[in-house]
Design a protein around this motif. Sequence first.
Motif, PDB file in Angstrom:
ATOM      1  N   LEU D 184       0.842  -1.191   0.000  1.00  0.00           N
ATOM      2  CA  LEU D 184       0.000   0.000   0.000  1.00  0.00           C
ATOM      3  C   LEU D 184       0.879   1.244   0.000  1.00  0.00           C
ATOM      4  CD1 LEU D 184      -2.794  -0.909   2.566  1.00  0.00           C
ATOM      5  CD2 LEU D 184      -3.127  -0.351   0.163  1.00  0.00           C
ATOM      6  N   ASN D 185       0.640   2.151  -0.942  1.00  0.00           N
ATOM      7  CA  ASN D 185       1.457   3.355  -0.991  1.00  0.00           C
ATOM      8  C   ASN D 185       1.277   4.229   0.234  1.00  0.00           C
ATOM      9  OD1 ASN D 185       2.884   3.036  -3.339  1.00  0.00           O
ATOM     10  ND2 ASN D 185       1.167   3.726  -4.606  1.00  0.00           N
ATOM     11  N   VAL D 186       0.036   4.346   0.678  1.00  0.00           N
ATOM     12  CA  VAL D 186      -0.256   5.190   1.833  1.00  0.00           C
ATOM     13  C   VAL D 186      -0.362   4.314   3.077  1.00  0.00           C
ATOM     14  CG1 VAL D 186      -1.934   6.802   2.824  1.00  0.00           C
ATOM     15  CG2 VAL D 186      -1.434   6.859   0.370  1.00  0.00           C
ATOM     16  N   LYS D 187       0.241   4.770   4.179  1.00  0.00           N
ATOM     17  CA  LYS D 187       0.032   4.119   5.482  1.00  0.00           C
ATOM     18  C   LYS D 187      -1.249   4.727   6.018  1.00  0.00           C
ATOM     19  CE  LYS D 187       4.658   4.101   4.704  1.00  0.00           C
ATOM     20  NZ  LYS D 187       5.450   4.933   3.787  1.00  0.00           N
ATOM     21  N   GLU D 188      -2.370   4.155   5.667  1.00  0.00           N
ATOM     22  CA  GLU D 188      -3.651   4.834   5.760  1.00  0.00           C
ATOM     23  C   GLU D 188      -4.138   5.061   7.197  1.00  0.00           C
ATOM     24  OE1 GLU D 188      -6.340   2.384   3.638  1.00  0.00           O
ATOM     25  OE2 GLU D 188      -5.462   2.811   1.690  1.00  0.00           O
ATOM     26  N   VAL D 189      -4.681   6.246   7.397  1.00  0.00           N
ATOM     27  CA  VAL D 189      -5.449   6.567   8.599  1.00  0.00           C
ATOM     28  C   VAL D 189      -6.733   7.218   8.113  1.00  0.00           C
ATOM     29  CG1 VAL D 189      -5.549   7.953  10.695  1.00  0.00           C
ATOM     30  CG2 VAL D 189      -3.399   6.897  10.021  1.00  0.00           C
ATOM     31  N   HIS D 190      -7.878   6.616   8.369  1.00  0.00           N
ATOM     32  CA  HIS D 190      -9.141   7.181   7.881  1.00  0.00           C
ATOM     33  C   HIS D 190     -10.287   6.782   8.803  1.00  0.00           C
ATOM     34  CE1 HIS D 190      -9.780   3.167   6.350  1.00  0.00           C
ATOM     35  NE2 HIS D 190      -8.796   3.262   5.460  1.00  0.00           N
ATOM     36  N   TYR D 191     -11.398   7.458   8.630  1.00  0.00           N
ATOM     37  CA  TYR D 191     -12.530   7.214   9.531  1.00  0.00           C
ATOM     38  C   TYR D 191     -13.310   5.973   9.150  1.00  0.00           C
ATOM     39  CZ  TYR D 191     -15.957   8.718   6.056  1.00  0.00           C
ATOM     40  OH  TYR D 191     -16.745   8.797   4.939  1.00  0.00           O
ATOM     41  N   ASN D 192     -13.013   5.384   8.005  1.00  0.00           N
ATOM     42  CA  ASN D 192     -13.789   4.251   7.529  1.00  0.00           C
ATOM     43  C   ASN D 192     -13.385   2.965   8.244  1.00  0.00           C
ATOM     44  OD1 ASN D 192     -14.789   5.800   4.957  1.00  0.00           O
ATOM     45  ND2 ASN D 192     -12.568   5.998   4.972  1.00  0.00           N
ATOM     46  N   LEU D 199      -8.085 -14.048   0.542  1.00  0.00           N
ATOM     47  CA  LEU D 199      -8.489 -15.171  -0.312  1.00  0.00           C
ATOM     48  C   LEU D 199      -7.294 -15.953  -0.859  1.00  0.00           C
ATOM     49  CD1 LEU D 199     -11.249 -13.284  -2.333  1.00  0.00           C
ATOM     50  CD2 LEU D 199     -11.632 -14.999  -0.561  1.00  0.00           C
ATOM     51  N   GLU D 200      -6.232 -15.240  -1.206  1.00  0.00           N
ATOM     52  CA  GLU D 200      -5.055 -15.888  -1.784  1.00  0.00           C
ATOM     53  C   GLU D 200      -3.805 -15.174  -1.267  1.00  0.00           C
ATOM     54  OE1 GLU D 200      -5.008 -15.999  -6.086  1.00  0.00           O
ATOM     55  OE2 GLU D 200      -7.154 -15.598  -6.143  1.00  0.00           O
ATOM     56  N   GLY D 201      -2.710 -15.924  -1.245  1.00  0.00           N
ATOM     57  CA  GLY D 201      -1.418 -15.312  -0.964  1.00  0.00           C
ATOM     58  C   GLY D 201      -1.132 -15.116   0.509  1.00  0.00           C
ATOM     59  N   GLN D 202      -0.063 -14.337   0.786  1.00  0.00           N
ATOM     60  CA  GLN D 202       0.394 -14.117   2.155  1.00  0.00           C
ATOM     61  C   GLN D 202       1.208 -12.840   2.206  1.00  0.00           C
ATOM     62  OE1 GLN D 202       3.085 -16.304  -0.227  1.00  0.00           O
ATOM     63  NE2 GLN D 202       1.467 -17.354   0.792  1.00  0.00           N
ATOM     64  N   GLY D 203       1.330 -12.295   3.400  1.00  0.00           N
ATOM     65  CA  GLY D 203       2.102 -11.058   3.543  1.00  0.00           C
ATOM     66  C   GLY D 203       2.113 -10.597   4.981  1.00  0.00           C
ATOM     67  N   PRO D 227      -4.112   3.023  12.056  1.00  0.00           N
ATOM     68  CA  PRO D 227      -3.147   3.064  10.965  1.00  0.00           C
ATOM     69  C   PRO D 227      -2.988   1.670  10.362  1.00  0.00           C
ATOM     70  CG  PRO D 227      -2.303   4.269  12.855  1.00  0.00           C
ATOM     71  CD  PRO D 227      -3.544   3.536  13.306  1.00  0.00           C
ATOM     72  N   GLN D 228      -2.975   1.580   9.050  1.00  0.00           N
ATOM     73  CA  GLN D 228      -3.056   0.285   8.379  1.00  0.00           C
ATOM     74  C   GLN D 228      -2.203   0.254   7.134  1.00  0.00           C
ATOM     75  OE1 GLN D 228      -7.288   0.603   6.236  1.00  0.00           O
ATOM     76  NE2 GLN D 228      -7.217   1.378   8.327  1.00  0.00           N
ATOM     77  N   TRP D 229      -1.615  -0.914   6.866  1.00  0.00           N
ATOM     78  CA  TRP D 229      -0.715  -1.056   5.732  1.00  0.00           C
ATOM     79  C   TRP D 229      -0.504  -2.527   5.441  1.00  0.00           C
ATOM     80  CZ3 TRP D 229       4.137  -3.389   5.740  1.00  0.00           C
ATOM     81  CH2 TRP D 229       4.942  -3.164   4.613  1.00  0.00           C
ATOM     82  N   TYR D 230      -0.392  -2.872   4.156  1.00  0.00           N
ATOM     83  CA  TYR D 230      -0.185  -4.266   3.773  1.00  0.00           C
ATOM     84  C   TYR D 230       0.935  -4.366   2.755  1.00  0.00           C
ATOM     85  CZ  TYR D 230      -0.889  -8.977   2.023  1.00  0.00           C
ATOM     86  OH  TYR D 230      -0.692 -10.281   1.667  1.00  0.00           O
ATOM     87  N   ALA D 231       1.727  -5.453   2.875  1.00  0.00           N
ATOM     88  CA  ALA D 231       2.724  -5.802   1.871  1.00  0.00           C
ATOM     89  C   ALA D 231       2.555  -7.272   1.520  1.00  0.00           C
ATOM     90  CB  ALA D 231       4.135  -5.556   2.399  1.00  0.00           C
ATOM     91  N   ALA D 232       2.530  -7.539   0.213  1.00  0.00           N
ATOM     92  CA  ALA D 232       2.399  -8.918  -0.262  1.00  0.00           C
ATOM     93  C   ALA D 232       3.777  -9.547  -0.369  1.00  0.00           C
ATOM     94  CB  ALA D 232       1.701  -8.939  -1.613  1.00  0.00           C
TER      95      ALA D 232
END
Lengths: 251, 251, 251, 251, 251, 251, 251, 251
Positions: D184-192, D199-203, D227-232
Amino acid sequence: SVIDSSSNAQPLYSKVTNPTLSPSHLQDLPGFTRSMYRSDHALITPESHVFSPLPDWSNTLGAYLVSPAMGAHFVMYIAKMQEGSKSGLPPKHIERFVFVVQGLVTLTNVSGICQTLMTRLLIYLLTQSISSKVMNLLHLLYLKEGMLTWKIIFPSQLLAPLINSHFLTPPERQIMDFQPGEFLNVKEVHYNQHGLLLLEGQGIYRLGDSWYPVEAGDAIWMAPFVPQWYAALGKVRTRYLLYKDVNRNPL
Amino acid sequence: SVIDSSSNAQPLYSKVTNPTLSPSHLQDLPGFTRSMYRSDHALITPESHVFSPLPDWSNTLGAYLVSPAMGAHFVMYIAKMQEGSKSGLPPKHIERFVFVVQGLVTLTNVSGICQTLMTRLLIYLLTQSISSKVMNLLHLLYLKEGMLTWKIIFPSQLLAPLINSHFLTPPERQIMDFQPGEFLNVKEVHYNQHGLLLLEGQGIYRLGDSWYPVEAGDAIWMAPFVPQWYAALGKVRTRYLLYKDVNRNPL
Amino acid sequence: SVIDSSSNAQPLYSKVTNPTLSPSHLQDLPGFTRSMYRSDHALITPESHVFSPLPDWSNTLGAYLVSPAMGAHFVMYIAKMQEGSKSGLPPKHIERFVFVVQGLVTLTNVSGICQTLMTRLLIYLLTQSISSKVMNLLHLLYLKEGMLTWKIIFPSQLLAPLINSHFLTPPERQIMDFQPGEFLNVKEVHYNQHGLLLLEGQGIYRLGDSWYPVEAGDAIWMAPFVPQWYAALGKVRTRYLLYKDVNRNPL
Amino acid sequence: SVIDSSSNAQPLYSKVTNPTLSPSHLQDLPGFTRSMYRSDHALITPESHVFSPLPDWSNTLGAYLVSPAMGAHFVMYIAKMQEGSKSGLPPKHIERFVFVVQGLVTLTNVSGICQTLMTRLLIYLLTQSISSKVMNLLHLLYLKEGMLTWKIIFPSQLLAPLINSHFLTPPERQIMDFQPGEFLNVKEVHYNQHGLLLLEGQGIYRLGDSWYPVEAGDAIWMAPFVPQWYAALGKVRTRYLLYKDVNRNPL
Amino acid sequence: SVIDSSSNAQPLYSKVTNPTLSPSHLQDLPGFTRSMYRSDHALITPESHVFSPLPDWSNTLGAYLVSPAMGAHFVMYIAKMQEGSKSGLPPKHIERFVFVVQGLVTLTNVSGICQTLMTRLLIYLLTQSISSKVMNLLHLLYLKEGMLTWKIIFPSQLLAPLINSHFLTPPERQIMDFQPGEFLNVKEVHYNQHGLLLLEGQGIYRLGDSWYPVEAGDAIWMAPFVPQWYAALGKVRTRYLLYKDVNRNPL
Amino acid sequence: SVIDSSSNAQPLYSKVTNPTLSPSHLQDLPGFTRSMYRSDHALITPESHVFSPLPDWSNTLGAYLVSPAMGAHFVMYIAKMQEGSKSGLPPKHIERFVFVVQGLVTLTNVSGICQTLMTRLLIYLLTQSISSKVMNLLHLLYLKEGMLTWKIIFPSQLLAPLINSHFLTPPERQIMDFQPGEFLNVKEVHYNQHGLLLLEGQGIYRLGDSWYPVEAGDAIWMAPFVPQWYAALGKVRTRYLLYKDVNRNPL
Amino acid sequence: SVIDSSSNAQPLYSKVTNPTLSPSHLQDLPGFTRSMYRSDHALITPESHVFSPLPDWSNTLGAYLVSPAMGAHFVMYIAKMQEGSKSGLPPKHIERFVFVVQGLVTLTNVSGICQTLMTRLLIYLLTQSISSKVMNLLHLLYLKEGMLTWKIIFPSQLLAPLINSHFLTPPERQIMDFQPGEFLNVKEVHYNQHGLLLLEGQGIYRLGDSWYPVEAGDAIWMAPFVPQWYAALGKVRTRYLLYKDVNRNPL
Amino acid sequence: SVIDSSSNAQPLYSKVTNPTLSPSHLQDLPGFTRSMYRSDHALITPESHVFSPLPDWSNTLGAYLVSPAMGAHFVMYIAKMQEGSKSGLPPKHIERFVFVVQGLVTLTNVSGICQTLMTRLLIYLLTQSISSKVMNLLHLLYLKEGMLTWKIIFPSQLLAPLINSHFLTPPERQIMDFQPGEFLNVKEVHYNQHGLLLLEGQGIYRLGDSWYPVEAGDAIWMAPFVPQWYAALGKVRTRYLLYKDVNRNPL
Ligand SMILES: [Mn+2]
Ligand SMILES: [Mn+2]
Ligand SMILES: [Mn+2]
Ligand SMILES: [Mn+2]
Ligand SMILES: [Mn+2]
Ligand SMILES: [Mn+2]
Ligand SMILES: [Mn+2]
Ligand SMILES: [Mn+2]
């Protein structure tokens, strides 16, 4: 009769009323308690019980262990009655369940019909009051209106088979038994809440990231979604009383 | 008279108004505070007090110590009045309790009847306003409507015996005293909330897993079910003012 | 005119729109962010901003920094407008405050009367819409109905004196300035909430037990009762925009 | 036909139904779980699933993964149907979305019109019931009334193009794909809020201050502002199903 | 003369000998201390000083602040001398440095040559003994044999220029000054150890992950490689005395 | 005689040998212990004692509480002797101190001269062996060669005055007494190590950041520089035995 | 020739000498650093480098990144040379390895024979000195005597094949390469120590319980037995230089 | 013969060589490991084993689990031999103990006398070398010279009775067995170190404040004084191999 069947001198759940690690054993440890309250669970151990007169009851001391003030949707408490003590009635539309930890109580419904309850009886009460012939220790759950979607048939039909067996098959209020070494197969995560009173035995309860040694007399509250797991240890069976809210849409 | 009986020059609760560890002692420690706010308790120490004009009061500065914004169902604050200061009235159906930490205030009820209060008086106010003859430091509790199930008799009957003794026998608003070395027998866990102001002495307060050295002038909020315990230390008596909500059904 | 007075090429709050530590500087640090969200405060730094079209606005991207979903009773967000962008109106009974971080906007009230706002103007908007002539970066606060007890006079009277000074004397929405080495005298604990945008400078913000290095462009949310303290560091003035809810009964 | 197009023997999302680290692999590790529940996020891994009969469904076992009891405004659960199983209807004004993880289901709307759904179909259901021809594993989201501001066109128009591509362009319920090394490009912080099923893969998923290795079959709840972020990672594509509430005023 | 030049009544480093937050200010806070000892650093504040007779000294009380028992390769201590007090000699091959915090001392070398030292003099002592004419507070460093690779020229040459300036240009024993708002440019990580005594001013010291408010009178030990950073705050200059081992091969 | 003076039936330090919270009280709490070992201190409580035959002693079980393996420069242990038990001799150049917690022992020096020791006697032993007539509980300290700079005169001269008073004036091995509410004036930080055995009473020990309730029978190790503080609580005197290494150059 | 082969203008490891997140990007974040030092590992990032003259070198600034003072048995440092700079010799029986991060150096052995080294050359030096023709950034490892059980053949034979490939097959000083998404198969726990310099790329390093985003220019020390794992992320190859002590008996 | 007695096909300790939670089960969880290394204990699980050629052995791969680099005074490792593999000899004055986890090895002493060892044999080796006929997994302990005060009689006398019983009565190298539900009576705190390999079963190990689920194949190191406790769970016996240093003076 129902009452006579427990004629052995040794109380059934004597470690609840007289725990191995009693408050007096901790009297020389200022400020020490095993009690713990976190946002997703609580362990309430005997040295933390605060007894005071129960409103609307006569001659009864009670200690509230769980209440909505901690995030639960039920109240769990212990009531100490004496001969001649009499309960108040539950608030309207509130369900009350009673487990007689020690002693004898008499139920009187609105028609004045009485029934005697003894140790080991878990009973559903909507409008009955309770009076006591001998010293009693009751474990009570109050449930908020509308939270249950089924009803237990009036206890008269249930009393007989309850004496020597697990008596409430619906999972909502369970008696759970574990042999030494036995543990919960699933490390559970679910939306349901629990109120638990350890009646016999000892073991380890994992709640979230915390691991608690527990023994008979300890009470636990589990908030929704706290990861939970139990393993029984030692040489005797573990038995605990477990409230769980089920059979409803979690939305 | 009531007022004359405290003719000694030394103010009764001088360490509340002039704490041993005053804000000026901490002026050279940028960012340091003993104040702590956690989800289940708060310690509010003098260097964190923020005083601003109280709405609806004249010529009075107040610092709110506890409020529903932190999870409490009451407001606890300190009001600094001067000669000629006058309080606003409590909102309708809201109960107000006043403890005069220092100085003299005059109560005037709706009929215009006045009564003078001095240091050490804890008083129940429903519709009275307060005006001040001399510089005062008041400790106030605002309670939400309907949370109390009993009423204190009008203070005129209570004033005399209050001067030299513990005066409010109902447990809801207690004056708690401890001799050095004395501590709470029970490591309490209960559904009730507390608002506490330490008037005299010093000791250790355990709240949940945290241990706090406290001294006169410190205030504490305890959420429901936080394990709690106090031990008095040093050479003088500990006295604290304690709000506790009791006598109601916790459901 | 108001607009002409900022004829210098260098934007006033250029480090808000172009922070020293920009998201691109962090592009090689996978998963790294200075943003932090705890139950009693949040730090929101530029690399965490998520921009998406603002509902009811035309041609505008916005990033919400604070909202009731985190426990606040207000919304704080940044809106990027372009030439021809037009805002939606605030929901009914909702108050909106606008601070123009960069560029120019035109206010149009229900009577069609327009007024141009430029950088550094903090303005109260009840029914006005905003349109943009040039690229803008706005900082907005939405306040829930009924939370404020006073009103700002219509901005036309305020515009002139605002240009070169602190312009909003009511403490509810403050511009706070600190010289290097200066810090908050009180380590504040209060029931009020804060929304903060750091416009210039850098320093250390203590929030509860955490200490955060902050610089221009960082935003902060402070829940009620979080202990809070700021110290300005470096060689330039710190200036931040601060929302604070005051003048109401905390009960 | 829609159904025939997946004629390969290997189920599409086999690691969801049969994870590499299955509950049986953990049977010798008493009390161990990767599941974690914190105030701002939860990771729910397969060994923590508690399946019980779904109320109002016939012959179906379900495990609730997310619910309002943990702070979410939606319910996310997995339903195991067998041949002849039949769903209940969603409560009135509640929206239901279905993703067929494995197997086939038939939708029947109030007019009795049927439609067959197969693996990989994410579908919007307001009044339809679901019945099953073969063993199914469904992933369902229940949304509270009024939380969505747009509607998906009835699925018949969408079915064809959905089979071999990302099919729901609106960002509210996304299929997210990452190639190995992508993040994820942004280390997201949002109200949502988010509900996620891998479903597939790992990270690696970073949530707040915590870093979690995740693999297919894991589910995640993200509260607002975590704060949220993912790397595959690894050698295969990561695909996850993501619920996000957008397009509404956060006030 | 050297001595006369400090004829102002106000002692130079009065906050070291009489700190704003003196031990007596903390006498009502049982168990409270700002002192902290971790594996990679220590903060030693005045209320933790333990004074006892210094072995081999006459009529002198000393408090050891740093020693090899905590991982340092030097000893740092404070010595309180009175009129007629006399030091012991340093152990053979051990270097001793003296900083006169308050008062006057006389140095006598092995040839019986005397020299008077006053406040602000940092001096190298190999075989000299110290005697005191007036009450003194000394700050001393003992260094293990062989740890320094250079020698300071005998102090007689250095005395004059030291009075009004920073006097020890070699970086090993520095006087560091910071203006308010000024901070260390580098967040240092190095293999060198530090012993520090804060002589004037106040600020924030970051050591590893911990942030400490500090003021004149506080002492710090920094183990090798602890990340370290200081910022000066308030209205006056910060000055601290800093030991650093340099100019040697770290292998 | 010395022995006769303790003719009361109640053993002097009965809570050391039979603690209020005995191991058997914890037998139902699997895995629970109050013992704690950190890098800078240890609390060793009775349920953690591991007794095994002492090498070179006959018929004696011992439990080592402190040793150099944890960073100390001494050994502290408890030895349980029976009638006929006989000690080994201390290793050459090692000093041994004995405190008789319960019972009687006979000292025999190299010349065959015997002397009887009883409860409350702290004695210095270089070459004597110990034999026992009755069941004994001894508390022993082994000190490494060269660590002490003074010598105690042979015990015969000391026995008489020791019976009813604090008997060892040198601070190295202290008997410390506290009345309820009394606490250490200084929150000590020093380079010296401690070995402590709580003989009577109860209170709170702060070690570093940790606060421990302690009672008679508990043992503590304090590494150099751990911040330390004790407060006595309850209704009886606290008495503890304290080893402290002093009078040496810490370099 | 060896030198000519790197005629491209872009330096090979430019992110080591000019990191994406340079110290100047952090100049507005007082006290912020990504550097971390724990007992079992350290991360040393560019803003924490402290450069000072290297003893025995001429005209060279060095920053020590790892040393025995942190528990390592080697020294790792960066040396900045300029035209005309000349190294000192390694201490006797100490092995030195050099990696030329940028620029050119000339080796001269004791016989006066010279050889030119360029970027990407890892070289073993026992008695050679280094002199510099152009500005250089060297990465050096000093190894304690006797720790290596094998010897590298004199570099002249190795130079040619080293230019375009991984050049040192013995695992003791490795160049490790990872493609995006690739990670260490084993979550390693071993008795060997590591010194690491990230030359290209970015990813996540797990060390013990901590997860660190890292990028080119970061250095790491790993103590024995720290669990360790790396995953490469982004769009470019990760390359790091790794010291590991192998081939010796760990006893 | 000794060898024939284990003619059942199922290897004795198959879960050590083929753990329920094998490294391949964790291959989809990047960065995940159950291994933990703290200053006072370590858990080393199979996915963290790093195998490399053992110096001085032929054709053997080994993984070191414990070594002095982590604070132990012994080495514990696993050696994988194949047909024809041959060990090196232990260093002089170093004792070696071998436990054959799987397969057969032949011992050859300096006189050339051979003896065959099979699974379950724990054997003392001073000068013998080991060679392998079939694939073997050995568990070895290396002890530093002089740490043991007793000797095991040459294995030939011991072989027969070892096959079906606990075979090494001296407590230094124990086989510990627990039935499900059984746990250590004492929550041990002692100066001795442990090296442990779990051969069969599963349970919970408490080490300091941490609670670890463990299963066959896991290894543990316990530093001196770490509080320790084990409980066996499940349906089968727990058996572990335990090294403990005893019978020596801890000074
Ligand atoms: Mn459950
Ligand atoms: Mn209470
Ligand atoms: Mn504020
Ligand atoms: Mn998101
Ligand atoms: Mn430094
Ligand atoms: Mn001490
Ligand atoms: Mn490695
Ligand atoms: Mn053990």
